[in-house]
Enzyme design. Structure first.
Site, PDB file in Angstrom:
ATOM      1  NE  ARG A  24      35.183  45.387  36.939  1.00  0.00           N
ATOM      2  CZ  ARG A  24      36.080  45.705  36.025  1.00  0.00           C
ATOM      3  NH1 ARG A  24      35.718  46.037  34.807  1.00  0.00           N
ATOM      4  NH2 ARG A  24      37.363  45.704  36.308  1.00  0.00           N
ATOM      5  CE  LYS A 162      38.718  41.068  42.511  1.00  0.00           C
ATOM      6  NZ  LYS A 162      38.788  42.499  42.887  1.00  0.00           N
ATOM      7  CG  ASP A 191      38.854  43.415  46.288  1.00  0.00           C
ATOM      8  OD1 ASP A 191      38.051  44.093  46.969  1.00  0.00           O
ATOM      9  OD2 ASP A 191      39.370  43.838  45.231  1.00  0.00           O
ATOM     10  CD  GLU A 219      41.882  45.382  47.220  1.00  0.00           C
ATOM     11  OE1 GLU A 219      41.419  45.927  46.218  1.00  0.00           O
ATOM     12  OE2 GLU A 219      42.736  44.483  47.173  1.00  0.00           O
ATOM     13  CG  ASP A 244      40.393  49.231  45.220  1.00  0.00           C
ATOM     14  OD1 ASP A 244      40.770  50.267  44.645  1.00  0.00           O
ATOM     15  OD2 ASP A 244      40.195  48.172  44.596  1.00  0.00           O
ATOM     16  CE  LYS A 268      42.316  48.428  41.810  1.00  0.00           C
ATOM     17  NZ  LYS A 268      40.913  48.024  42.036  1.00  0.00           N
ATOM     18  CB  SER A 296      45.751  47.104  37.182  1.00  0.00           C
ATOM     19  OG  SER A 296      45.409  45.743  36.991  1.00  0.00           O
ATOM     20  CB  ILE A 298      40.152  43.757  33.230  1.00  0.00           C
ATOM     21  CG1 ILE A 298      39.572  43.001  34.425  1.00  0.00           C
ATOM     22  CG2 ILE A 298      40.540  42.780  32.114  1.00  0.00           C
ATOM     23  CD1 ILE A 298      40.507  41.977  35.052  1.00  0.00           C
TER      24      ILE A 298
END
Ligand code: MG
Length: 359
Positions: A24, A162, A191, A219, A244, A268, A296, A298
């Site tokens: 996203r 990322k 990640d 991740e 995750d 998380k 976390s 955003i």
């Protein structure tokens, strides 16, 4: 300590630069804020962002769950029997982990205030400060290299990069570029946010190992539901693999731990449904010799304050991914954790230490 009111507010805060992952792009941090008041005057705060593509939760679903399901259940409940309350939250509604997390953190805020302790002390108090990594969004190798240099200049020594958005070969170029730009002393963790398949993951991670790119961990290389694929990757590379999106619940954590499908777990609150369940996941992992990171979505400094209190309280939580508030154009939270570059410290105030939200 009787719960007398539960209020919700919606907030929206723009990001200074779009946050881009394989799943996203986020330009505005939106959230439902929860405020719980008790008959002794104590007020607790919670937050849940909409993360459709990860948790399935939206602003409206969070607000509905809080107002229509949890509020009628919680009003007039005594928080001194908090085991009853947290068990009830888990059983009266399936899923909706973000709404559960917002309620859970507000309740812990009240309980710790009643005990006259900062929340991280109430939960165990293992550390009293943390260091966060900083995220490099997925863009062209050149832009990512430049971003990485900027973040290192600001004092960050761990970069969470990322990847997984395009073909895996481009990810190799991205990481090579970043490693060249930041030098060998900066820790780089990746990640992929489910963006690779198992064989592709093995190929690219081995290629990075052979090139000496020195990646600390990777991740969630594969799809959340593909535990066999996650294990395949974990079994065939030297780089530690972190689960995750594959782990929301303690039961899912147990499955991954039992089958040794990952080397590390990212907890998380928004996936676990709050601190109550997150503690169980961490205890299971610790029992199996698996360290945890706390990360976390955003979120504003409110949600991150709760996550940081939990993360600081436990010995087995050794990595901290709390950069989200640093990406926001303005700060709507009064009180809570403080940032000094990568360093996070806690207020002396009881509970979360949040005194209000400006919106
Ligand atoms: Mg992740």
């Amino acid at each position: 300590m009787i719960i007398t009111s539960i209020e919700t507010y919606k907030v929206a805060v723009p990001l200074t630069k779009p946050f881009k992952t394989a799943l996203r792009t986020v330009e505005t941090a939106e959230a439902v804020i929860v405020k719980i008041t008790c008959d002794n005057g104590i007020t607790g705060w919670g937050e849940a962002p909409p993360t459709h593509v990860i948790t399935g939760d939206s602003l409206n679903s969070v607000e509905y769950a809080v107002q229509q399901i949890f509020k009628p259940y919680l009003l007039q409940k005594n928080l001194l029997n908090y085991e009853v309350v947290f068990q009830g939250i888990q059983t009266i509604l399936v899923g909706n982990s973000s709404a559960k997390a917002a309620i859970d953190m507000a309740l812990y805020d009240c309980i710790a205030q009643n005990c006259k302790l900062p929340l991280y002390h109430f939960l165990g108090g293992y550390r009293n400060e943390l260091e966060t990594d900083f995220t490099v969004s997925v863009n062209s190798p050149e832009e990512m290299g430049e971003d990485a240099v900027q973040y290192v200049k600001k004092g960050f020594t761990v970069l969470k990069v990322k990847v997984g958005k395009d073909e895996a070969s481009l990810d190799f170029d991205r990481i090579k570029k970043i490693r060249e730009q930041v030098g060998k002393d900066i820790k780089i963790r990746l990640d992929a946010n489910q963006g690779w398949n198992p064989k592709e993951s093995i190929r690219i991670i081995r290629k990075m190992e052979d090139a000496g790119l020195n990646i600390e961990l990777v991740e969630q290389p594969v799809l959340a539901a593909d535990i066999e694929g996650l294990k395949q990757v974990t079994d065939h590379v030297d780089t530690p693999i972190m689960a995750d999106e594959s782990i929301f619940t303690p039961k899912q954590a147990m499955q991954v731990l039992k089958t040794r499908s990952a080397d590390l777990i990212n907890i998380k609150l928004m996936k676990a449904g709050g601190i109550y369940q997150a503690q169980t996941i961490n205890s299971l992992a610790e029992t199996c010799g698996v360290e945890c990171m706390v990360g976390s979505m955003i979120e504003t400094r409110l949600g991150i304050t709760a996550a940081a209190h939990f993360a600081a309280s436990k010995k087995n939580i050794t990595r901290f991914d709390f950069d989200a508030p640093l990406m926001l154009a303005n700060d709507i939270v009064t009180g809570g954790i403080s940032y000094e570059g990568k360093r996070i410290t806690f207020p002396d105030a009881h509970g979360l230490g949040i005194s209000g939200i400006k919106n």
